[in-house]
Design a protein around this motif. Structure first.
Motif, PDB file in Angstrom:
ATOM      1  N   GLY A  73     -36.589 -33.135 -17.797  1.00  0.00           N
ATOM      2  CA  GLY A  73     -36.045 -32.052 -16.965  1.00  0.00           C
ATOM      3  C   GLY A  73     -34.824 -31.453 -17.650  1.00  0.00           C
ATOM      4  N   TYR A  74     -34.614 -30.166 -17.444  1.00  0.00           N
ATOM      5  CA  TYR A  74     -33.465 -29.465 -18.050  1.00  0.00           C
ATOM      6  C   TYR A  74     -32.820 -28.546 -17.016  1.00  0.00           C
ATOM      7  CZ  TYR A  74     -36.156 -30.195 -22.431  1.00  0.00           C
ATOM      8  OH  TYR A  74     -36.883 -30.703 -23.490  1.00  0.00           O
ATOM      9  N   ARG A  75     -31.532 -28.313 -17.171  1.00  0.00           N
ATOM     10  CA  ARG A  75     -30.888 -27.173 -16.516  1.00  0.00           C
ATOM     11  C   ARG A  75     -29.769 -26.712 -17.435  1.00  0.00           C
ATOM     12  NH1 ARG A  75     -32.175 -22.970 -13.180  1.00  0.00           N
ATOM     13  NH2 ARG A  75     -30.262 -22.048 -12.423  1.00  0.00           N
ATOM     14  N   ILE A  76     -29.751 -25.411 -17.678  1.00  0.00           N
ATOM     15  CA  ILE A  76     -28.735 -24.838 -18.552  1.00  0.00           C
ATOM     16  C   ILE A  76     -27.852 -23.906 -17.738  1.00  0.00           C
ATOM     17  CG2 ILE A  76     -28.329 -23.316 -20.535  1.00  0.00           C
ATOM     18  CD1 ILE A  76     -30.902 -24.376 -21.706  1.00  0.00           C
ATOM     19  N   GLY A  77     -26.545 -24.165 -17.739  1.00  0.00           N
ATOM     20  CA  GLY A  77     -25.587 -23.219 -17.170  1.00  0.00           C
ATOM     21  C   GLY A  77     -25.075 -22.407 -18.344  1.00  0.00           C
ATOM     22  N   MET A  78     -25.573 -21.192 -18.484  1.00  0.00           N
ATOM     23  CA  MET A  78     -25.286 -20.444 -19.725  1.00  0.00           C
ATOM     24  C   MET A  78     -23.921 -19.768 -19.682  1.00  0.00           C
ATOM     25  SD  MET A  78     -27.041 -19.980 -22.510  1.00  0.00           S
ATOM     26  CE  MET A  78     -26.461 -19.305 -24.054  1.00  0.00           C
ATOM     27  N   ASN A  79     -23.669 -19.035 -18.613  1.00  0.00           N
ATOM     28  CA  ASN A  79     -22.396 -18.302 -18.551  1.00  0.00           C
ATOM     29  C   ASN A  79     -22.036 -18.041 -17.093  1.00  0.00           C
ATOM     30  OD1 ASN A  79     -20.595 -15.807 -18.512  1.00  0.00           O
ATOM     31  ND2 ASN A  79     -20.674 -16.251 -20.699  1.00  0.00           N
ATOM     32  N   SER A  80     -20.777 -18.368 -16.727  1.00  0.00           N
ATOM     33  CA  SER A  80     -20.365 -18.212 -15.320  1.00  0.00           C
ATOM     34  C   SER A  80     -19.202 -17.229 -15.188  1.00  0.00           C
ATOM     35  CB  SER A  80     -19.978 -19.573 -14.729  1.00  0.00           C
ATOM     36  OG  SER A  80     -18.878 -20.096 -15.448  1.00  0.00           O
ATOM     37  N   ALA A  81     -19.026 -16.348 -16.190  1.00  0.00           N
ATOM     38  CA  ALA A  81     -17.885 -15.423 -16.118  1.00  0.00           C
ATOM     39  C   ALA A  81     -17.981 -14.504 -14.900  1.00  0.00           C
ATOM     40  CB  ALA A  81     -17.805 -14.589 -17.399  1.00  0.00           C
ATOM     41  N   LEU A  82     -19.198 -14.150 -14.503  1.00  0.00           N
ATOM     42  CA  LEU A  82     -19.350 -13.174 -13.416  1.00  0.00           C
ATOM     43  C   LEU A  82     -19.699 -13.812 -12.072  1.00  0.00           C
ATOM     44  CD1 LEU A  82     -21.335 -10.419 -15.361  1.00  0.00           C
ATOM     45  CD2 LEU A  82     -18.925 -10.369 -14.695  1.00  0.00           C
ATOM     46  N   GLY A  83     -19.994 -15.098 -12.068  1.00  0.00           N
ATOM     47  CA  GLY A  83     -20.354 -15.745 -10.805  1.00  0.00           C
ATOM     48  C   GLY A  83     -21.066 -17.048 -11.083  1.00  0.00           C
ATOM     49  N   LEU A 105     -30.034 -16.939 -21.712  1.00  0.00           N
ATOM     50  CA  LEU A 105     -29.234 -15.828 -22.246  1.00  0.00           C
ATOM     51  C   LEU A 105     -29.735 -14.487 -21.696  1.00  0.00           C
ATOM     52  CD1 LEU A 105     -26.927 -15.100 -24.187  1.00  0.00           C
ATOM     53  CD2 LEU A 105     -28.610 -14.982 -26.034  1.00  0.00           C
ATOM     54  N   GLN A 106     -31.063 -14.337 -21.639  1.00  0.00           N
ATOM     55  CA  GLN A 106     -31.634 -13.105 -21.061  1.00  0.00           C
ATOM     56  C   GLN A 106     -31.187 -12.945 -19.603  1.00  0.00           C
ATOM     57  OE1 GLN A 106     -32.977 -11.684 -23.925  1.00  0.00           O
ATOM     58  NE2 GLN A 106     -34.904 -11.246 -22.955  1.00  0.00           N
ATOM     59  N   GLN A 107     -31.152 -14.081 -18.890  1.00  0.00           N
ATOM     60  CA  GLN A 107     -30.782 -14.038 -17.467  1.00  0.00           C
ATOM     61  C   GLN A 107     -29.318 -13.636 -17.287  1.00  0.00           C
ATOM     62  OE1 GLN A 107     -33.272 -14.892 -15.177  1.00  0.00           O
ATOM     63  NE2 GLN A 107     -31.950 -14.099 -13.573  1.00  0.00           N
ATOM     64  N   VAL A 108     -28.461 -14.124 -18.186  1.00  0.00           N
ATOM     65  CA  VAL A 108     -27.040 -13.744 -18.129  1.00  0.00           C
ATOM     66  C   VAL A 108     -26.914 -12.230 -18.243  1.00  0.00           C
ATOM     67  CG1 VAL A 108     -24.849 -13.874 -19.389  1.00  0.00           C
ATOM     68  CG2 VAL A 108     -26.211 -15.933 -19.082  1.00  0.00           C
ATOM     69  N   MET A 109     -27.633 -11.658 -19.208  1.00  0.00           N
ATOM     70  CA  MET A 109     -27.558 -10.211 -19.436  1.00  0.00           C
ATOM     71  C   MET A 109     -28.167  -9.445 -18.264  1.00  0.00           C
ATOM     72  SD  MET A 109     -26.107 -10.036 -22.406  1.00  0.00           S
ATOM     73  CE  MET A 109     -26.427  -8.449 -23.129  1.00  0.00           C
ATOM     74  N   ARG A 110     -29.320  -9.930 -17.779  1.00  0.00           N
ATOM     75  CA  ARG A 110     -29.995  -9.249 -16.660  1.00  0.00           C
ATOM     76  C   ARG A 110     -29.110  -9.259 -15.420  1.00  0.00           C
ATOM     77  NH1 ARG A 110     -34.758 -12.370 -15.998  1.00  0.00           N
ATOM     78  NH2 ARG A 110     -35.703 -10.985 -17.501  1.00  0.00           N
ATOM     79  N   ASN A 111     -28.532 -10.414 -15.117  1.00  0.00           N
ATOM     80  CA  ASN A 111     -27.707 -10.515 -13.907  1.00  0.00           C
ATOM     81  C   ASN A 111     -26.461  -9.632 -14.028  1.00  0.00           C
ATOM     82  OD1 ASN A 111     -29.572 -12.245 -12.887  1.00  0.00           O
ATOM     83  ND2 ASN A 111     -28.324 -14.089 -13.003  1.00  0.00           N
ATOM     84  N   PRO A 117     -21.997 -10.323  -8.394  1.00  0.00           N
ATOM     85  CA  PRO A 117     -21.253 -11.490  -8.902  1.00  0.00           C
ATOM     86  C   PRO A 117     -22.176 -12.660  -9.236  1.00  0.00           C
ATOM     87  CG  PRO A 117     -20.997 -11.322  -6.519  1.00  0.00           C
ATOM     88  CD  PRO A 117     -21.851 -10.171  -6.935  1.00  0.00           C
ATOM     89  N   LEU A 118     -22.965 -12.505 -10.295  1.00  0.00           N
ATOM     90  CA  LEU A 118     -23.935 -13.533 -10.673  1.00  0.00           C
ATOM     91  C   LEU A 118     -23.754 -13.916 -12.137  1.00  0.00           C
ATOM     92  CD1 LEU A 118     -27.202 -11.864  -9.244  1.00  0.00           C
ATOM     93  CD2 LEU A 118     -25.976 -13.787  -8.219  1.00  0.00           C
ATOM     94  N   GLY A 119     -23.578 -15.207 -12.402  1.00  0.00           N
ATOM     95  CA  GLY A 119     -23.652 -15.701 -13.769  1.00  0.00           C
ATOM     96  C   GLY A 119     -25.115 -15.940 -14.097  1.00  0.00           C
ATOM     97  N   GLY A 120     -25.389 -16.648 -15.189  1.00  0.00           N
ATOM     98  CA  GLY A 120     -26.795 -16.835 -15.556  1.00  0.00           C
ATOM     99  C   GLY A 120     -27.100 -18.245 -16.013  1.00  0.00           C
ATOM    100  N   GLY A 121     -28.283 -18.729 -15.644  1.00  0.00           N
ATOM    101  CA  GLY A 121     -28.725 -20.054 -16.086  1.00  0.00           C
ATOM    102  C   GLY A 121     -30.240 -20.106 -16.079  1.00  0.00           C
ATOM    103  N   LYS A 122     -30.781 -21.209 -16.509  1.00  0.00           N
ATOM    104  CA  LYS A 122     -32.233 -21.383 -16.501  1.00  0.00           C
ATOM    105  C   LYS A 122     -32.510 -22.872 -16.587  1.00  0.00           C
ATOM    106  CE  LYS A 122     -35.795 -18.569 -16.480  1.00  0.00           C
ATOM    107  NZ  LYS A 122     -35.931 -17.193 -15.936  1.00  0.00           N
ATOM    108  N   GLY A 123     -33.679 -23.293 -16.131  1.00  0.00           N
ATOM    109  CA  GLY A 123     -33.998 -24.717 -16.215  1.00  0.00           C
ATOM    110  C   GLY A 123     -35.480 -24.911 -16.138  1.00  0.00           C
TER     111      GLY A 123
END
Ligand code: NDP
Length: 449
Positions: A73-83, A105-111, A117-123
């Motif tokens: 199992g994985y979970r990545i917290g990529m970037n939380s600058a915006l939320g 990374l794509q999710q960070v940019m999309r959000n 106020p959304l950061g981005g992650g994936k898992g």
């Protein structure tokens, strides 16, 4: 830039999909970096491409015959600058760190493009949902959540659906989360409507992609009505893209799954689409069944030895790749162009190889990346979170109206920013710079943390 990419490849060797996603972004944001030398001093590129958090854990579970299995199992917290981190979970045998880092990374940019106020992650996990019973699915989801529940929450990390994860899985995951945390909160998006979900959430990404394509066509004084469209995939994104295209008067002539694709020259209508939805989401059967049900349609299995996809070799006005990454290569791009394509709106993340994207730009074909086209879906995830925290439920019409406004705004921003950087109609440059500048401004404000 070259030194930066060399260091990235050295630090994360073999992560091909992640390198591809980073390269695509840095190629676009170079003007923003040149204009703001302070970004370089703050090592923004190094920081934005390094996940803030990576959790890797074992997921043991027992199948219906009593045999024990262990997945990763994985979970990545990529970037939380915006939320808080927000992004999907993917259950598929191909899942690994490279794929999840690229998706995160794509999710960070999309959000960021949603301006919410959304950061981005994936898992996700390398678990294969194909052929699993409801009970096995539940066992797996509960085991996955026994570890992840400590690291998520409505103000920390809000997972949602992606490949192999739909309403059934979100239900099992949320049920276990609620039990372990002893709280009923908006810790997931994509929940069932009856217990905290938002109207239109399942449809939102697909509808967003179709609305975005409508905006792209409008720049050339055209519309989706009357246009012939190729759609790949037969999952949540593909089926809702197809549904909206049909509602807007377009003609969808293809759909696919991992085994092959169907071609229906007459086009699908809402009845035929309902048949496919039942096939893929209830019966969990193969798309080939479509050709048995509708005798005018044909089914072509994919040949794993060939690196081109025959689905992209039909005459059409618009293409909507909604299945998997890198599903349109260089040869496919030429096939599409020879068959008269005018617009390519991505539904899947990074479905076009860099060579294919370059060809589309060279030939002046309108091409928009999924981070822009699907950002309306991310915005509706944000709306679900807002409704959960206000204990409110908006009507379908309200959510749809907000979605259409968000898509129009994102489309306009992408075009304006691209034009301001000397790249008119280049949605890649527009989307990447718009997202990047918003994230980086927040990172600069928040210091080195
Ligand atoms: P689903 O699991 O619902 O569906 C995926 C579909 O694609 C399935 O029908 C699957 O076939 C098919 N598929 C998988 N691999 C291939 C392949 N190589 N060739 C043809 N078909 C294939 O996933 P989603 O619809 O949720 O996601 C699809 C894509 O959209 C992913 O890339 C995902 O990351 C992306 N996505 C984009 C969002 C956005 O904002 N734009 C938001 C959410 C997801 P089978 O049934 O055989 O498994």
């Amino acid at each position: 830039m070259q030194q930066f990419m060399d260091r990235l490849r050295f630090r994360a060797p073999g992560e091909i999909e992640f390198h591809q996603a980073v390269q695509e972004i840095i190629d676009s944001v170079r003007p923003a970096l040149d204009k703001n030398p302070e970004f370089g001093k703050a090592k923004i590129l190094e920081r934005i491409t390094a996940p803030e958090l990576v959790i890797i854990f074992s997921v043991p579970w027992m199948d219906d015959r009593g045999e024990v299995h262990v997945n990763t199992g994985y979970r990545i917290g990529m970037n939380s600058a915006l939320g808080p981190y927000q992004g999907g979970l993917r259950f598929h045998p191909s899942v690994n760190l490279s794929i999840l880092k690229f998706l995160a990374l794509q999710q960070v940019m999309r959000n960021a493009l949603t301006t919410m106020p959304l950061g981005g992650g994936k898992g996700g996990s390398d678990f294969d949902p194909k052929g699993k019973s409801d009970n096995e699915m539940m066992q797996f989801c509960q085991s996955y959540m026994r570890t992840l529940f400590r690291h998520m929450g409505p103000n920390t990390d809000i997972p949602s659906a992606d490949v192999g994860v739909g309403p059934r899985e979100i239900g099992y995951l949320f049920g276990m989360y609620k039990k372990l945390r002893n709280e009923f909160s908006g810790a997931f998006t994509g929940k069932n409507l009856s217990w905290g979900g938002s109207l239109m959430r399942p449809e939102a990404t697909g509808y967003s992609v179709a609305y975005f394509a409508q905006e792209m066509l409008a720049t050339r004084n055209q519309e989706l009505a009357g246009k012939t469209c190729l759609v790949s995939g037969a999952g949540n994104v593909a089926l809702h893209v197809a549904e909206k295209i049909i509602s807007l008067g377009g003609k969808v002539i293809t759909l696919s799954d991992s085994g092959g694709y169907i071609y229906d020259e007459e086009g699908l209508d809402h009845g035929k689409l309902a048949f496919v939805k039942n096939l893929k989401t209830i019966q969990r059967a193969r798309i080939s069944e479509y050709a048995h049900e509708y005798s005018n349609a044909s089914y072509t299995p994919f040949d794993p030895q060939r690196n081109t996809n025959p689905l992209w070799n039909h005459w059409a006005d618009c293409a909507f790749p909604c299945a998997a990454e890198n599903e349109i290569g260089e040869e496919d791009a030429y096939h599409l162009i020879n068959q008269g394509i005018k617009v390519i709106a991505e539904g899947a993340d990074m479905p076009c190889t860099p060579e294919a994207v370059r060809i589309f730009h060279d030939k002046n074909i309108l091409h928009a990346p999924a981070k822009a086209t699907g950002a309306g879906g991310a915005a509706v995830a944000g709306l679900e979170m807002a409704q959960n925290s206000m204990r409110l439920s908006w009507t379908r019409e309200e959510v749809d109206a907000r979605l259409q406004t968000v898509v129009k705004t994102i489309h306009r921003n992408c075009l304006n920013i691209a034009a301001a950087h000397g790249a008119p109609a280049n949605y890649h440059i527009g989307a990447n710079i718009a997202g990047f500048v918003r994230i980086v401004s927040a990172m600069m404000d928040q210091g080195i943390v």
